[in-house]
Structure formats: C-alpha cells, structure tokens
Design an enzyme around this catalytic site. Sequence first.
Site, mmCIF file in Angstrom:
data_model
loop_
_atom_site.group_PDB
_atom_site.id
_atom_site.type_symbol
_atom_site.label_atom_id
_atom_site.label_comp_id
_atom_site.label_asym_id
_atom_site.label_seq_id
_atom_site.Cartn_x
_atom_site.Cartn_y
_atom_site.Cartn_z
ATOM 1 N N CYS A 1 0.829 -1.194 0.000
ATOM 2 C CA CYS A 1 0.000 0.000 0.000
ATOM 3 C C CYS A 1 0.867 1.251 0.000
ATOM 4 O O CYS A 1 2.062 1.205 0.238
ATOM 5 C CB CYS A 1 -0.948 0.055 1.186
ATOM 6 N N LYS B 1 6.313 -4.897 -3.036
ATOM 7 C CA LYS B 1 7.754 -4.665 -2.920
ATOM 8 C C LYS B 1 8.169 -4.505 -1.468
ATOM 9 O O LYS B 1 9.164 -5.067 -1.025
ATOM 10 C CB LYS B 1 8.126 -3.408 -3.715
#
Length: 602
Positions: free
Chosen positions: A2, A597
């Site tokens: 997010c 990531k």
Amino acid sequence: MCGIVGVVGNTNATDILIQGLEKLEYRGYDSAGIFVLDGADNHLVKAVGRIAELSAKTAGVEGTTGIGHTRWATHGKPTEDNAHPHRSETERFVLVHNGVIENYLEIKEEYLAGHHFKGQTDTEIAVHLIGKFAEEDGLSVLEAFKKALHIIRGSYAFALIDSENPDVIYVAKNKSPLLIGLGEGYNMVCSDAMAMIRETNQYMEIHDQELVIVKADSVEVQDYDGNSRERASYTAELDLSDIGKGTYPYYMLKEIDEQPTVMRKLIQAYTDDAGQVVIDPAIIKAVQDADRIYILAAGTSYHAGFASKKMLEELTDTPVELGISSEWGYGMPLLSKKPLFIFISQSGETADSRQVLVKANEMGIPSLTVTNVPGSTLSREANYTMLLHAGPEIAVASTKAYTAQIAALAFLAKAVGEANGNAKAQAFDLVHELSIVAQSIESTLSEKETIEAKVRELLETTRNAFYIGRGQDYYVAMEASLKLKEISYIQCEGFAAGELKHGTIALIEEGTPVLALLSDPVLANHTRGNIQEVAARGAKVLTIAEENVAKDTDDIVLTTVHPYLSPISMVVPTQLVAYFATLHRGLDVDKPRNLAKSVTVE
C-alpha cells in the site's frame, strides 16, 4: 504494501496525488483512489486495477488539498467500495490508512451500532469512529482523532481530512512508515520519499504514536496526549532520473543491467583513496564484541544472508545464524551471551524485521541494519546502518539489492577480519575481486540472446521446475527459485543437490526442467552425479557453471570469481532466466500478482 500520498496548499493537488501514486506502484496494490478538496467542492474517485485507470477518471478534478492511496487487500476484496479513501457516516471525514487494525470488530460492536458501512475494511471502521466522536459526541476534530488513536490497536499510518476544513491534513502512525514532505508554500504526506521526489527533497520523520497537523505553511508534531515534539527536517539524496525506466521495457531488466555499476559504487563507498576498506569503527567494534551474529531477514534478503554466512564466519571468526524475521517475531530462540543482530532489508521497512528489532532494543541487543534506503525505519531504530548504494529498486522482484547486500557484507567481513588480524581477511583483496565480479556480470549480460533462447526452449510451457546446487550454489538455488516462481508463476523449488535422493527425485518425470548450478571445484562432480540421476529419469537439464568447473556440454559458462563472491555472479543468469520466462508467458515482469515490494504489515 500500500501507499499514501497527501498534499495541502497546492493548486495542482490532483496531479501531485496521481504522480505520487504512480511512483508508489512498485509497493504493490490492487486498487487506488484519491479525495480532492477545492473549498466547498470535493471529489472522491476510486478504481480497481492500475493507476492509469484511476487517472482516466480524474479529468476535471481539481483542488488544493487531497489524499490518495494504493490499496493491497487485507480486509475485504479488491473492490471500489473497499478501496481508499473512506468516508465517515455523514461523509464529513475522509481517511486513508496503511496497516492492520487488530481490534476493528470490537470497535464496530462497541461504538458503531447503527452505522452504515459500504465495504468490509478495517479502515472504514476507523473513520466512522473518528466521525462518531466529532459529530455525535461533540469533540473537536483533533480530540476525536486522539481518542480514536487511544482505542485503535495494531499497525497504521493514517491521513485524515475534515471536509469542513480543507486547509489541514491530520496524520498519525504506529509501526507503519509515513513521512512529511516539505514544499515551497505547501506540504505533503507520503509513505515513501520516492512518491514526492518530483516535488521536494526535504522531509520530516514521524515516530510511532505521534500525531502531526499538516498545513500549507506549518507542520506541528505532537504525541497522543498533546505534548509538542520538536523535529528537524532532512534532505533525501534521491535523483529523479534513477526512478525512470529510460529505454528499458521493464524496471527489472534495467536493474539487472545496473549490477556492475552497483558493485563499483560500493567499492567507492567503502574504500578510501588508497583502496583500503573503510567501515565505521563503531560497527567493527560491535562485531568484534559479539560472540555470535544473528542475521534476520525475509525473502530475498534472507537468501543474501545465507550466501554471506560462510564468508562472515571465516573472515570474522564469529559464528553466524540465520533467522526468518516473521518466525523470530513471535518466538525468539535461546541466544548467546553477547549477540549482534544484523537486519537485512532492501526497503528498511519490513514489518516482520522491525518487530524483532523492537524486541532487540528492549533487550539491549546491539543491531546493524543493512538497507538500501537511508532514513528508513530499520535504519533509524537500529544502532548502526550500512547502506547498499544501489539506487531505487522499483521492480517487485529484487535483483540488484540482493547482490549489493552480499557485497556490502563482504566489506563488513573484510574490515572486521583485518582488524582482528585474520589471515584470510588480510589475503582477501576485496576491491580487486569485486571488480572481477563486475566484469563477470557484464560478460553474462552480453549473452542475453543466448540465455533467452535456452529459457524459451526449457520453460515456456512448463508448470514446474527445480534448481539444484551444493554449498554456496544451494543458497543461490534458493534465491533463483524464488525469483522464477514469484514473477513467472512457475512452481519452482531450490534444493541442495544431495537431498534429491531423499525424496525430491520422486517429482522428476519426463520433461521436468532442472537447472543446476556449479561453481565449487570440490563439489561440482557431486552435483554432476545428481544431474545424471535426474537426466536418467527424463529431466530437461540446464547447467550454469563457472569456467573453473565447466565442461563443453554446459549451457551457460561464467567467469570464475572468488568463492566468497560467487553467489553474486552466479545469481545473475538466474535473474535473466526468470525475466525471460516471464516475458515469454506474456506476464507483467515488474508487478507480479499478489506481491508487494515493501511488506509493511506483519
């Protein structure tokens, strides 16, 4: 996981939010949204899918204040109703949130009876709670926010807007990254400095359980009890050109190609003009004082720790243990009397590792963070930091950070060993050997077409594959298998070659791809025996070997490098294998499904 972007006091708010969210795409997401205010007018826009789909819906949306969010589903499916920003019951308050609220169901039952919810997220519960305290209980916005923060348990980064006061964004965080960006006549909020690199290089940290009142011309930091906190700004050394793809089709390919340059940057960063290795003396002493080193990491960084274990032990004369951060966070094993924790994290924000670091700090255990991001949470909260100097890594699948982690730990091991008078460390010409590694990588990168052809033949239609190796090559096999599975969706496992006969060989059948790694002269013939075993059962074999152990039948042959550094050069062809396998399956190389990531929730 997010991302949050916010801006107050800029007439280009919509553009800033969209571009900021684009720069956070690498973190992973499944939906996105923005809320923009222009005086009394406000606009809430959401979309499932990519930022491009959200951007297409924002034509004509203008304002001076706004918040934006990329969502990775943790509570509720990826739908527009569940996408952020979320509104309170009366729609006066608007909130974006990263993290997980652990007691959201208790809050809903105790405080929000009769409220109407559009989605299934914990964030919507939070904004309704704030709205209740302000509108139903008569508290000021600030007091309502504080009261909610005292009730909410879990990890969070919040950015809140009151539609009746468009000149301020209220911010709070706990165990989730969030920064303030300082502009000229306006200010910003972001999960990552990269989101605001076009706007500013001046940032302000927010510590856990702090509330910040952000206006166009001021930033006020408080604790949850209203006590003011002084906070200086810092300059983030980021270059806008570093985060573009340039002429590359994908970030991953660009980052693979950057690895020789990264090796040379590390040489510059950790040596003096005379070519001597230079590491902070306090870090060297921390390692010398330890009777055991514990490396804590996750995913690719965990594999980098394994690849560095032998080197660290032999050069520092100190035992090294590896731990998976997510396991240690809930069950730390019996430790030695004088431990040193080394945290490896590309982002410096890995929530599982931070959970362990918090416990280490409480126990008084010295800690070192090896990270690519200066000013990150793990960097700030550990006693010491070593930077990777790899530049921003955007692709979800880590490549250059992995090789930089091993190289950085090599500099650490060399420096400590020299300080201890270790003969192996004194004989290890790291600058020379790492220069050879950079040349070896460049040679491998020049063979892309050959590697691509072999990958197309071996992996284009398969559903399963195996990597095998012994010694250091086994650790590379672990990383190689992760790289292949996470972006191509091929079920791939990395095994110690000697373990094949203990069960895994039962999975080998006609046409099964097996990729074998060979770099150690002592172990290579044993691995070749395993290659014969799987070939006899119908496996299709691809061999990657260093010149010192290569045979004419090997598929990919690499320049021989120092054994301590062989995982760096050996992993590069496997990165290309993963890249080309994914490319020829028509998949998104940079943004694999279900992955983020930076994993900022536990």
